[in-house]
Design a protein around this motif. Structure first.
Motif, short mmCIF file in Angstrom:
data_model
loop_
_atom_site.label_atom_id
_atom_site.label_comp_id
_atom_site.label_asym_id
_atom_site.label_seq_id
_atom_site.Cartn_x
_atom_site.Cartn_y
_atom_site.Cartn_z
N GLY A 1 3.54 2.62 7.98
CA GLY A 1 3.26 1.51 8.98
C GLY A 1 4.60 0.19 9.55
O GLY A 1 3.85 0.59 10.81
N TRP B 1 3.60 4.05 0.65
CA TRP B 1 3.66 5.20 1.81
C TRP B 1 2.96 4.79 2.97
O TRP B 1 3.07 4.73 3.60
CB TRP B 1 3.22 6.69 1.30
CG TRP B 1 1.43 7.00 1.48
CD1 TRP B 1 0.74 7.37 0.16
CD2 TRP B 1 0.37 7.04 2.31
NE1 TRP B 1 -0.26 7.76 -0.03
CE2 TRP B 1 -0.43 7.77 1.70
CE3 TRP B 1 1.07 7.60 4.04
CZ2 TRP B 1 -1.48 8.33 2.84
CZ3 TRP B 1 -0.59 7.91 4.52
CH2 TRP B 1 -1.31 7.98 3.87
N ARG B 2 1.79 4.03 2.61
CA ARG B 2 0.50 3.77 3.93
C ARG B 2 1.42 2.87 4.66
O ARG B 2 1.78 2.25 6.17
CB ARG B 2 -0.50 3.36 3.78
CG ARG B 2 -1.68 3.95 3.96
CD ARG B 2 -2.97 3.82 3.46
NE ARG B 2 -4.34 5.28 3.65
CZ ARG B 2 -4.91 4.96 4.68
NH1 ARG B 2 -4.53 5.06 5.16
NH2 ARG B 2 -5.54 6.49 3.86
N SER B 3 2.24 1.53 3.54
CA SER B 3 3.06 0.52 4.11
C SER B 3 4.35 1.38 4.93
O SER B 3 4.76 0.65 5.97
CB SER B 3 3.13 -0.55 3.35
OG SER B 3 2.33 -0.70 2.17
N ARG C 1 0.72 -1.10 0.28
CA ARG C 1 0.33 -0.22 -0.07
C ARG C 1 0.80 1.24 -0.20
O ARG C 1 0.44 1.83 0.85
CB ARG C 1 -0.64 -0.07 1.05
CG ARG C 1 -2.09 -1.13 1.09
CD ARG C 1 -2.82 -0.68 0.50
NE ARG C 1 -4.56 -1.86 -0.12
CZ ARG C 1 -5.23 -1.58 -0.79
NH1 ARG C 1 -5.59 -0.57 -0.83
NH2 ARG C 1 -5.90 -3.18 -0.67
N TRP D 1 -8.73 0.49 7.35
CA TRP D 1 -7.83 1.57 7.93
C TRP D 1 -8.93 3.15 8.21
O TRP D 1 -7.62 3.92 8.18
CB TRP D 1 -6.49 2.56 7.48
CG TRP D 1 -7.13 2.57 5.76
CD1 TRP D 1 -7.23 4.00 5.87
CD2 TRP D 1 -7.24 1.78 3.96
NE1 TRP D 1 -7.57 4.23 4.04
CE2 TRP D 1 -6.65 2.91 3.71
CE3 TRP D 1 -5.64 0.99 4.54
CZ2 TRP D 1 -6.74 2.90 1.58
CZ3 TRP D 1 -5.50 0.45 2.43
CH2 TRP D 1 -6.13 1.58 1.54
N THR E 1 -7.45 6.53 9.88
CA THR E 1 -5.64 5.65 10.03
C THR E 1 -4.74 5.82 8.76
O THR E 1 -5.38 5.62 7.97
CB THR E 1 -5.26 5.09 10.96
OG1 THR E 1 -5.49 4.07 10.09
CG2 THR E 1 -6.36 4.58 11.98
N PRO E 2 -3.85 6.21 9.14
CA PRO E 2 -2.81 6.60 7.57
C PRO E 2 -1.80 4.85 7.48
O PRO E 2 -0.87 5.25 7.26
CB PRO E 2 -1.21 7.48 8.33
CG PRO E 2 -1.27 7.45 9.82
CD PRO E 2 -2.74 6.89 10.33
N LEU E 3 -2.72 4.13 8.03
CA LEU E 3 -1.88 2.50 8.06
C LEU E 3 -2.57 1.66 6.74
O LEU E 3 -4.08 1.94 6.38
CB LEU E 3 -2.74 1.87 9.88
CG LEU E 3 -1.47 2.64 11.44
CD1 LEU E 3 -2.60 2.15 12.29
CD2 LEU E 3 -0.37 2.78 10.66
N PRO E 4 -2.01 0.51 6.94
CA PRO E 4 -2.39 -0.34 5.72
C PRO E 4 -3.03 -1.52 6.25
O PRO E 4 -3.33 -2.64 5.65
CB PRO E 4 -0.74 -0.81 4.73
CG PRO E 4 -0.26 -0.50 6.14
CD PRO E 4 -0.85 0.40 7.34
#
Length: 213
Positions: A157, A152-154, A150, A199, A202-205
């Motif tokens: 994270g 930038w999310r990855s 994902r 998600w 949140t900015p998470l993947p």
């Protein structure tokens, strides 16, 4: 999840620490996985649920309190959390056990939940666990997974997970498998598989892999 249900479930933890009570309440009210799982169970109750990596057990207990599960069996390696889960479930059809998640520890069930747990296991452990879940879940499997593809999310994270482990002195691996590898055992076993973002806010993947028969 409704605020009333979150309060009702959090009330089961009255004998737990203040931190545990706050954690349970916060997870139920704000974690998108809690909302998605309860919504999915609204149309088709989950039957007998195996919550693998259950933590304090609040998601399984929410399913029971909402009438969306018949029974819950939970497993987590943190014995302190299991003690809190067992105390909260004193009058409900739920039982919680402390132990490592392995292929041999996966029980027969109608619905299996693996929420934020797989990527914390070594890849060589995840694969047989996935195969066991595919063999023992009769209706469906819901996995909230860390998607390593994902962008930038990855990247963000992974950085957050590594920083958190450094602060806690936690030496556990971070090993998120590709989504196709997570999905493969379920497709082979005859499940239809979908993967959707989980998600929200949140900015998470984080994604939800749903495998259904």
């Amino acid at each position: 999840m409704s605020a009333a249900l979150a309060r009702e479930v959090a009330g089961l933890y009255a004998g737990a620490s203040r931190f545990a009570r706050g954690y349970v309440s916060g997870k139920l009210r704000t974690d998108p996985a809690s909302r998605v799982v309860l919504e999915r169970a609204a149309g088709k109750p989950f039957g007998m649920v195996a919550d693998l990596g259950c933590g304090r057990g609040q998601l399984g207990l929410a399913l029971l309190m909402a009438g969306r599960a018949r029974e819950v069996v939970g497993l987590d390696r943190d014995a302190r959390k299991i003690v809190e889960a067992q105390a909260a479930a004193a009058r409900l059809p739920a039982r919680f056990t402390a132990g490592d998640l392995t292929a041999d520890s996966v029980p027969d069930c109608d619905t299996a939940l693996l929420i934020d747990v797989l990527y914390q296991l070594p890849a060589e452990v995840q694969r047989p666990v996935l195969a066991a879940v595919a063999a023992r879940a009769r209706r469906q499997v819901l996995i909230r997974a860390f998607d390593p593809a994902r962008g930038w999310r990855s990247a963000l994270g992974l950085a957050m997970e590594r920083a958190g482990r450094l602060i806690r002195g936690d030496s556990n691996a971070i090993a998120p498998l590709p989504m196709e590898e997570l999905a493969a055992p379920f497709r082979v076993a005859g499940f239809a598989v979908t993967v959707t973002p989980c998600w929200e806010g949140t900015p998470l993947p984080n994604v939800l892999l749903a495998a259904e028969r």
